[in-house]
Enzyme design. Sequence first.
Site, short mmCIF file in Angstrom:
data_model
loop_
_atom_site.label_atom_id
_atom_site.label_comp_id
_atom_site.label_asym_id
_atom_site.label_seq_id
_atom_site.Cartn_x
_atom_site.Cartn_y
_atom_site.Cartn_z
N ARG A 277 0.81 -1.22 0.00
CA ARG A 277 0.00 0.00 0.00
C ARG A 277 0.84 1.27 0.00
NH1 ARG A 277 -3.43 -1.56 5.16
NH2 ARG A 277 -1.28 -2.12 5.61
N LYS B 22 2.32 -19.20 4.64
CA LYS B 22 1.58 -19.61 5.82
C LYS B 22 1.38 -18.40 6.75
CE LYS B 22 3.64 -21.20 9.63
NZ LYS B 22 4.57 -20.40 10.46
N HIS C 23 8.09 -23.71 4.54
CA HIS C 23 9.50 -23.56 4.19
C HIS C 23 10.35 -24.73 4.69
CE1 HIS C 23 10.11 -21.77 8.23
NE2 HIS C 23 11.39 -22.04 8.07
N LYS D 132 14.08 -27.08 3.11
CA LYS D 132 15.38 -27.25 3.78
C LYS D 132 16.11 -28.45 3.17
CE LYS D 132 14.01 -25.28 8.24
NZ LYS D 132 14.95 -24.26 8.64
N GLU E 248 13.71 -24.11 19.42
CA GLU E 248 14.26 -22.79 19.09
C GLU E 248 14.73 -22.13 20.37
OE1 GLU E 248 12.16 -20.65 15.67
OE2 GLU E 248 10.52 -21.45 16.86
N ASP F 248 1.48 -22.38 14.68
CA ASP F 248 2.66 -21.82 14.03
C ASP F 248 3.63 -22.91 13.56
OD1 ASP F 248 4.32 -19.57 13.31
OD2 ASP F 248 5.60 -20.06 15.02
N HIS G 5 4.95 -27.38 10.02
CA HIS G 5 6.31 -27.91 9.91
C HIS G 5 6.44 -29.31 10.53
CE1 HIS G 5 6.97 -23.90 8.66
NE2 HIS G 5 7.28 -23.37 9.81
P1 NDP Z 1 4.42 -7.54 7.59
O1 NDP Z 1 3.30 -6.94 8.37
O2 NDP Z 1 5.81 -7.15 7.90
O3 NDP Z 1 4.19 -7.21 6.05
C1 NDP Z 1 2.93 -7.25 5.43
C2 NDP Z 1 3.06 -6.74 4.02
O4 NDP Z 1 1.77 -6.73 3.41
C3 NDP Z 1 3.59 -5.31 3.96
O5 NDP Z 1 4.37 -5.16 2.80
C4 NDP Z 1 2.32 -4.48 3.83
O6 NDP Z 1 2.66 -3.25 3.26
C5 NDP Z 1 1.48 -5.40 2.92
N1 NDP Z 1 0.06 -5.16 3.06
C6 NDP Z 1 -0.68 -5.24 4.19
N2 NDP Z 1 -1.97 -4.94 3.92
C7 NDP Z 1 -2.03 -4.68 2.58
C8 NDP Z 1 -3.08 -4.30 1.70
N3 NDP Z 1 -4.33 -4.10 2.12
N4 NDP Z 1 -2.79 -4.12 0.41
C9 NDP Z 1 -1.53 -4.31 -0.05
N5 NDP Z 1 -0.50 -4.66 0.72
C10 NDP Z 1 -0.75 -4.84 2.03
O7 NDP Z 1 4.22 -9.10 7.65
P2 NDP Z 1 5.28 -10.26 7.36
O8 NDP Z 1 6.11 -9.87 6.20
O9 NDP Z 1 5.95 -10.63 8.60
O10 NDP Z 1 4.35 -11.48 6.99
C11 NDP Z 1 3.63 -11.58 5.78
C12 NDP Z 1 2.92 -12.92 5.79
O11 NDP Z 1 3.89 -13.96 5.84
C13 NDP Z 1 2.02 -13.11 7.01
O12 NDP Z 1 0.92 -13.89 6.65
C14 NDP Z 1 2.94 -13.86 7.97
O13 NDP Z 1 2.23 -14.60 8.92
C15 NDP Z 1 3.68 -14.75 7.00
N6 NDP Z 1 4.98 -15.23 7.50
C16 NDP Z 1 5.92 -14.35 7.91
C17 NDP Z 1 7.15 -14.82 8.36
C18 NDP Z 1 8.22 -13.87 8.79
O14 NDP Z 1 9.29 -14.36 9.14
N7 NDP Z 1 7.98 -12.57 8.78
C19 NDP Z 1 7.46 -16.27 8.39
C20 NDP Z 1 6.41 -17.10 7.89
C21 NDP Z 1 5.22 -16.58 7.48
P3 NDP Z 1 1.79 -1.92 3.44
O15 NDP Z 1 1.48 -1.80 4.88
O16 NDP Z 1 2.64 -0.83 2.87
O17 NDP Z 1 0.61 -2.16 2.62
C1 BG6 Z 2 8.17 -20.03 11.04
C2 BG6 Z 2 7.48 -19.70 12.33
O1 BG6 Z 2 7.28 -20.66 10.17
O2 BG6 Z 2 9.26 -20.92 11.32
C3 BG6 Z 2 8.44 -19.06 13.32
O3 BG6 Z 2 6.42 -18.78 12.06
C4 BG6 Z 2 9.65 -19.96 13.52
O4 BG6 Z 2 7.81 -18.82 14.57
C5 BG6 Z 2 10.24 -20.35 12.18
O5 BG6 Z 2 10.61 -19.25 14.29
C6 BG6 Z 2 11.34 -21.40 12.36
O6 BG6 Z 2 11.98 -21.60 11.13
P1 BG6 Z 2 13.50 -22.06 11.05
O7 BG6 Z 2 13.73 -22.22 9.60
O8 BG6 Z 2 14.30 -20.95 11.67
O9 BG6 Z 2 13.59 -23.33 11.82
#
Ligand code: NDP
Ligand code: BG6
Length: 492
Positions: free
Chosen positions: A50, A149, A179, A183, A217, A236, A241
């Site tokens: 956004r 996920k 993911h 691995k 972890e 989670d 996993h």
């Molecule tokens: P963040 O909140 O950091 O990022 C979310 C992203 O989505 C941002 O780029 C945001 O940008 C965008 N976004 C949110 N709402 C909208 C919208 N209405 N329209 C367009 N873009 C939008 O989350 P994460 O990156 O941490 O996680 C993303 C997904 O991946 C989640 O479902 C999370 O559970 C999953 N996930 C994350 C992991 C991680 O390590 N971070 C690991 C495994 C899964 P903006 O606000 O500018 O729109």
């Molecule tokens: C993610 C979970 O899917 O896997 C996290 O949302 C977790 O909570 C992570 O820490 C663990 O992944 P890895 O590859 O570091 O074992």
Amino acid sequence: MSKIIVVDPFDYVVVGGTGDLAKRKLFPALYHRELDGQLPDEARIIGVARSELTRDAFKAQVEAALREFVPAADIDEAVFAKFLNRFSYQPNNAFTVEGYQKLKDTLDEHPDRVRVIYLATPPSLFGPISAFLAEVGLNGPRDRLVLEKPLGHDLPSSQEINADVAKAFDEAQVYRIDHYLGKESVQNLMALRFGNVLFESIWSNAVVDHIQITVAEDIGAGDRATYYSKSGALRDMVQNHLAQLLCLTAMEAPASMDADSVRDEKLKVLRSLRPFNAEDLTTNVVRGQYTSGAINGESVPGYATELGEATTTETYVALKAHVDNWRWAGVPFYLRTGKRLPVRSSEIVIQFKSIPHSIFRPYTTDQAVPNRLVIRLQPDEGVSLRLMTKDPGPGGMRLRAASLDLSFKDEFELERFPDAYERLLLDVVRGNRTLFMRRDELEAAWEWVTPILNVWSASDDEPKPYQSGSWGPTAAAMMMDRDGRHWHEDMR
Ligand code: NDP
Ligand code: BG6
């Protein structure tokens, strides 16, 4: 030696391109593939979110993220500049169709390329985004949709997301990420089981006593505390996993590495999992939450303190599962995962039965210790097999346990193990779905854990506290103890 094959020209759209996942995992993974020369010159990466950003502002964010999350030693400035130049940015609120139309115009500049649309956004957006993509025609035969996920928070919500996505995309176009499947060590599990004749005949209740799967972890909920507070360890980690590790350990040999052959076999395992009944939930499922303690000598706060409020979210789960089929009848699968445990370590332990009769008794009172195969998934990926040997030297026929040990890093002189996302992101471009979850698999895994979630949410019971830096609540050790077994905690 690894073999680098350049993939077909592609456009990779990352919706959620300004988010944590994109910056910490996806872009560094693609950079490493660039470094290895696996990205074709034409490939483009398009961030969508956004925020109103110019291309330069987005590139600056990507650059900062890469410098933070790619080890400095892996930064080659020429490759880095080439990689950054692939990026562009398209501001778009997920709910406005105009943005999708613009995206389509950009992608249509090269109609012959593979198009990947990776949804790194909250899962509540997966349905609406899919519908808009279909509305502008970004769901054609060359379009592939990647879903991160969590896909839902229980069975009904997961079914709803999958049903919404299915209105716009064919199942064959959908790549659901777990993911762990990317691995190297997890793929090695398949190589070990099905690339060797040795194991298949002993991989059953005839000689296996029980199996343990641990994903430990040492980190806490950390930066993702808000997400985690609504999720907890069962959603989670276990639903995805650990369930996938269980499948790969327990499944029958697939006819080939073809995606559906592998996924059919995993699905059979999930469908053979014995449903939890009320009694199991009190004796065979343990949930815990970390309190303050120390990790590697450093004091850390408890989870509730980190979150700033009391909560019943579990940061640890241990459970005893049964795969009710001919191969595994009577062999318990003990699964556990938790945050703020003493070490980061994941492994699968195949514990074999004792020998049926000792011929050494006249010479020694030593018991033969049962064989044990430990598949180390991370860190120090490898395999070790405990065998009984003769204690060397005089003193009679005394037995002593010794290990056959294989460390993949030493054996193959590897400098680094590629991150799971490196493999998965390019598998989407290759159109290889073997390491992605099919809809029925995902739903079967939710079906297995949802009764636990329902009972927890209806109960007044709270997770059992465990000190940070310990191996979890004592109830988890007692669960094993009641069965006359113990957790394998000799991890390095
Ligand atoms: P963040 O909140 O950091 O990022 C979310 C992203 O989505 C941002 O780029 C945001 O940008 C965008 N976004 C949110 N709402 C909208 C919208 N209405 N329209 C367009 N873009 C939008 O989350 P994460 O990156 O941490 O996680 C993303 C997904 O991946 C989640 O479902 C999370 O559970 C999953 N996930 C994350 C992991 C991680 O390590 N971070 C690991 C495994 C899964 P903006 O606000 O500018 O729109
Ligand atoms: C993610 C979970 O899917 O896997 C996290 O949302 C977790 O909570 C992570 O820490 C663990 O992944 P890895 O590859 O570091 O074992």
